[in-house]
Motif scaffolding. Structure first.
Motif, PDB file in Angstrom:
ATOM      1  N   MET A 107       0.823  -1.213   0.000  1.00 49.25           N
ATOM      2  CA  MET A 107       0.000   0.000   0.000  1.00 49.25           C
ATOM      3  C   MET A 107       0.855   1.259   0.000  1.00 49.25           C
ATOM      4  O   MET A 107       0.479   2.276  -0.593  1.00 49.25           O
ATOM      5  CB  MET A 107      -0.929  -0.015   1.210  1.00 49.25           C
ATOM      6  CG  MET A 107      -2.043  -1.047   1.091  1.00 49.25           C
ATOM      7  SD  MET A 107      -3.374  -0.770   2.254  1.00 49.25           S
ATOM      8  CE  MET A 107      -4.590  -1.929   1.634  1.00 49.25           C
ATOM      9  N   LEU A 108       2.026   1.200   0.667  1.00 46.45           N
ATOM     10  CA  LEU A 108       2.931   2.344   0.617  1.00 46.45           C
ATOM     11  C   LEU A 108       3.401   2.598  -0.816  1.00 46.45           C
ATOM     12  O   LEU A 108       3.454   3.751  -1.276  1.00 46.45           O
ATOM     13  CB  LEU A 108       4.138   2.109   1.526  1.00 46.45           C
ATOM     14  CG  LEU A 108       3.998   2.510   2.991  1.00 46.45           C
ATOM     15  CD1 LEU A 108       5.274   2.166   3.757  1.00 46.45           C
ATOM     16  CD2 LEU A 108       3.695   3.998   3.124  1.00 46.45           C
ATOM     17  N   MET A 109       3.746   1.517  -1.502  1.00 50.18           N
ATOM     18  CA  MET A 109       4.172   1.667  -2.894  1.00 50.18           C
ATOM     19  C   MET A 109       3.047   2.249  -3.754  1.00 50.18           C
ATOM     20  O   MET A 109       3.278   3.131  -4.588  1.00 50.18           O
ATOM     21  CB  MET A 109       4.609   0.312  -3.451  1.00 50.18           C
ATOM     22  CG  MET A 109       5.881  -0.234  -2.835  1.00 50.18           C
ATOM     23  SD  MET A 109       6.268  -1.900  -3.432  1.00 50.18           S
ATOM     24  CE  MET A 109       6.402  -1.620  -5.189  1.00 50.18           C
ATOM     25  N   GLN A 110       1.824   1.775  -3.543  1.00 52.43           N
ATOM     26  CA  GLN A 110       0.687   2.300  -4.305  1.00 52.43           C
ATOM     27  C   GLN A 110       0.464   3.782  -4.000  1.00 52.43           C
ATOM     28  O   GLN A 110       0.195   4.584  -4.900  1.00 52.43           O
ATOM     29  CB  GLN A 110      -0.567   1.498  -3.976  1.00 52.43           C
ATOM     30  CG  GLN A 110      -0.543   0.068  -4.500  1.00 52.43           C
ATOM     31  CD  GLN A 110      -1.774  -0.718  -4.089  1.00 52.43           C
ATOM     32  OE1 GLN A 110      -2.450  -0.362  -3.129  1.00 52.43           O
ATOM     33  NE2 GLN A 110      -2.048  -1.799  -4.815  1.00 52.43           N
ATOM     34  N   ALA A 111       0.581   4.137  -2.712  1.00 52.08           N
ATOM     35  CA  ALA A 111       0.372   5.535  -2.321  1.00 52.08           C
ATOM     36  C   ALA A 111       1.425   6.445  -2.943  1.00 52.08           C
ATOM     37  O   ALA A 111       1.121   7.559  -3.411  1.00 52.08           O
ATOM     38  CB  ALA A 111       0.398   5.664  -0.797  1.00 52.08           C
TER      39      ALA A 111
END
Length: 583
Positions: free
Chosen positions: A318-322
Motif C-alpha cells: 500500500m505504501l508503494m501504491q500511495a
C-alpha cells in the motif's frame, strides 16, 4: 455620375452597420455553448492530514469540470466559526454546500438554514442531528469499529485488556466507531475494556488520554490500545514507551491509514501500529456526487465508501501504491498547469484572429468600393474625369485615418514575442498591404493637388548620387524576394538643386514598375550620370523584364492607364503624376 452626398452617407452607414453586425455575431457565437459555472462551498470542521488529502482530491477532481469553482474553509474545531462560515456561504449564494460537521448537533440549525434556502447540502464524513440534507457520503464508521474489534479479538485469542481512546465527544464518527467496537468485543467475555477516554483527534490528546489511564494504575497489564484515529493511537504508543511498557508485545490499532511519512500506513509498516483501517477520502467521488446533484443526474442520498484493514502483511504494497498515486497526482498537476498556459495562449490567438478578421473585412470593403469606382471611371467620358477624381480624393481622405489606425496596431503586434510564426506571417501580410494602400492614397491626393495647381516645387540642394543608393536600397528586400538583381550605378559627388521629394517619387515609381514587370533572375538598374559640364544630370531605370508593347508605349503617361488591365496593385496614375510634376 457622382453619387449624391446623402447616398454616400447611407452607404457608409450600411457598411458600418454590417461590420458591427458581423462583430456581434462573432461575439454571440463565441459565448454560445459555454456551460453554466457553479460555485461549491466546502465547510471543513478542522484542518488535519486526512482533510488536507480530501481537499487536494477535491481540487484535482475539478480538473474534469471546467465550469466549477471550489472554495474551502476550515473552522478549526470551533462550532461557532463553522456556523458563521455556513451562513456566509448562504449569503454569497453558492450553488452547493459540502459540510463536514464538527459535532453532531452543534451546527444542525446552520445546515438546516442552507437546506431550507434551496442550496443542496452534502454531508461529508459526519452527519448532523437533522435529516435536512441532500446526500451523505462517507465510510460506515460502525462497520469500521466492528472490523477493528474482530481483528483485536482474533489477535488476543479472546482474552485481554483493552483501552479505547475515543474521538471528539459528540461527533458522529466517535460514537459510531465506539458502538461497532463494543458490539464485537461484547461477544468476548474475557476481553475487558478497562478505560474509554476521549481525545480531540490530535496526537497529543491520545498521549494525554493514555497518560491519565496509566496514572490510575501503572501496574495493570494492557494488551491493546484502540485509538479512533492513527494519530491518537501513535500518541498512546509514545506514552506507553515512556512508561517502559513492552510495546512490542502490545496491539495498537488506529483508523485513517493515510499515505505519507507520518501516515497510518507508514506507522503500520514500521511497527508503531499493529493495524489501521483505511478511512477513504474519495474526493473524486464527492465531486462526482456534487455534479450529479447540480446537473440533475440521478444520485443516491446515502453513499457509503468502502474501508479496508492495513496490517504488516499489506502495508508495504500500500505504501508503494500511495507513492505511485502521489507521483501521478504531481504529474497531473503539471499537465493541468500546461493546459492552463495553452488555454491562455489560445485565448490570445482568438483575439488576434478576431482582429485579423476585422482587418480583412475592412480591406474587402475597401477593395470592393475601389473596384466599383474603377469600373465607373472606365465607363465615364473625359468630361466626368474631374468628378471621379473628386470622388477618389474624398474616399482617400475617408480611408487614410482607418488605414493608419490599422497599420499602427499591426506594427505594435508584430513586436510581440508571443506570436507564432503563422500569426506573424499573416500580420506582416496585413502590414504590407496597409502600407501599399496608404501609398496609393498618397498618389491620388498628390494628383488632385497637381490638378488644382496647389503643388509647388520645394527646391533644396542635395547629393543625388547618395540619395540614389538610398532609394535603391529601399527596394532591395522586394527585389531579393522575387530573385531579381538590383543595381545602382552612379558616380560620387553628383549634386543637384531641385525638389528631392518629387525626384524620389519619380525614382520610386520607375523602380516599382521595373521590379513589377521583371521576371525572377532578371536585373533592374538605376543609373545616374552627369555631362562633362555638370549642367545636366540624367536618371534612368532599365530592366530585363517583359517590356511594354510598342502599340501601348504612347499611352503610358495617360491617367489611369495600365499595361495589364487586370493588375490589382496600382492605380494607373503614377507615371501621369510624375510626368506632370512642376519643373
Amino acid at each position: 455620375m457622382k453619387p449624391r452626398p446623402e447616398v454616400r452617407r447611407r452607404r457608409h452607414r450600411m457598411a458600418v452597420a454590417g461590420l458591427l453586425m458581423m462583430l456581434a455575431i462573432c461575439l454571440i457565437v463565441s459565448s454560445c455553448g459555454s456551460p453554466r459555472r457553479y460555485t461549491i462551498g466546502v465547510a471543513q470542521c478542522s484542518e488535519d492530514s486526512w482533510r488536507a488529502k480530501l481537499n487536494e482530491e477535491l481540487r484535482t477532481a475539478t480538473y474534469l469540470y471546467d465550469n466549477v469553482d471550489i472554495r474551502v474553509v476550515s473552522a478549526d474545531d470551533n462550532d461557532t466559526v463553522q456556523q458563521a462560515q455556513i451562513d456566509r456561504f448562504i449569503n454569497e449564494g453558492v450553488d452547493l454546500l459540502i459540510v463536514s460537521p464538527n459535532q453532531m448537533n452543534s451546527i444542525s440549525e446552520a445546515v438546516d438554514r442552507a437546506y431550507d434556502s434551496g442550496i443542496p447540502v452534502i454531508l461529508l464524513d459526519r452527519k448532523t442531528g437533522s435529516g435536512k440534507y441532500t446526500a451523505f457520503i462517507g465510510a460506515d464508521n460502525v462497520e469500521i469499529g466492528r472490523s477493528i474489534g474482530e481483528f483485536v479479538a482474533t489477535q488476543l485469542d479472546g482474552r485481554g485488556t483493552v483501552v479505547e481512546i475515543q474521538g471528539l465527544d459528540g461527533s458522529s464518527p466517535a460514537m459510531e466507531r465506539h458502538r461497532g467496537f463494543t458490539d464485537v468485543l461484547g461477544r468476548y467475555p474475557d476481553i475487558h475494556i478497562i478505560a474509554s477516554p476521549s481525545g480531540n483527534w490530535l496526537q497529543d490528546s491520545g498521549s494525554e488520554a493514555m497518560d491519565a489511564v496509566m496514572r490510575k494504575d501503572t501496574d495493570r497489564q494492557i494488551d491493546c490500545v484502540f485509538g479512533h484515529n492513527d494519530r491518537m493511537a501513535a500518541g498512546a504508543y509514545e506514552t506507553m514507551k515512556s512508561y517502559g511498557a513492552d510495546v512490542g508485545g502490545m496491539l495498537f490499532a488506529g483508523v485513517d491509514a493515510l499515505p505519507g511519512a507520518d501516515g497510518g500506513i507508514a506507522r503500520v509498516h514500521n511497527g508503531t501500529l499493529t493495524v489501521s483501517c483505511i478511512y477513504p477520502t474519495s474526493g473524486d467521488k464527492v465531486m462526482e456526487l456534487a455534479m450529479n446533484i447540480l446537473e440533475g443526474r440521478p444520485y443516491n442520498k446515502e453513499n457509503t465508501l468502502r474501508a479496508a484493514l492495513v496490517t504488516r502483511d499489506n502495508a508495504g504494497v500500500m505504501l508503494m501504491q500511495a507513492e505511485e498515486i502521489a507521483r501521478q497526482n504531481e504529474y497531473l498537476d503539471t499537465l493541468h498547469g500546461k493546459i492552463d498556459t495553452y488555454l491562455a495562449q489560445y485565448n490570445h490567438q482568438k483575439v488576434y484572429l478576431l482582429l485579423f478578421i476585422i482587418i480583412i473585412i475592412l480591406l474587402i470593403i475597401f477593395f470592393i468600393m475601389v473596384y466599383r469606382a474603377m469600373l465607373m471611371r472606365r465607363r465615364m467620358a473625359e468630361e466626368a474625369a474631374n468628378a471621379k477624381l473628386v470622388f477618389f480624393t474624398n474616399m482617400s481622405h475617408e480611408f487614410r485615418t482607418p488605414l493608419t489606425l490599422i497599420a499602427d496596431p499591426v506594427e505594435q503586434m508584430l513586436g510581440d514575442d508571443n506570436l507564432t510564426p503563422r500569426q506573424r506571417g499573416r500580420l506582416e501580410i496585413v502590414s504590407r498591404n496597409a502600407n501599399v494602400l496608404l501609398r496609393l492614397i498618397g498618389e491620388i491626393l498628390d494628383f488632385r493637388k497637381l490638378q488644382n495647381g496647389k503643388m509647388e516645387l520645394m527646391v533644396t540642394r542635395f547629393r543625388l548620387s547618395e540619395q540614389a543608393r538610398v532609394w535603391t536600397d529601399c527596394f532591395r528586400p522586394v527585389a531579393e524576394s522575387k530573385g531579381i538583381e538590383l543595381c545602382c550605378r552612379t558616380a560620387d559627388g553628383i549634386e543637384v538643386a531641385t525638389d528631392m521629394y518629387k525626384v524620389e517619387r519619380i525614382c520610386y515609381n520607375l523602380l516599382s514598375n521595373a521590379i513589377k514587370h521583371t521576371s525572377r533572375g532578371g536585373t533592374v538598374t538605376l543609373t545616374v550620370t552627369a555631362d562633362d559640364t555638370g549642367g545636366m544630370v540624367a536618371l534612368s531605370v532599365s530592366d530585363t523584364g517583359e517590356g511594354i508593347p510598342r502599340d501601348k508605349q504612347q499611352n503610358i503617361f495617360d491617367r489611369f492607364f495600365m499595361v495589364n488591365s487586370g493588375a490589382a496593385d496600382g492605380t494607373g496614375i503614377g507615371l501621369a503624376l510624375v510626368k506632370a510634376f512642376p519643373r
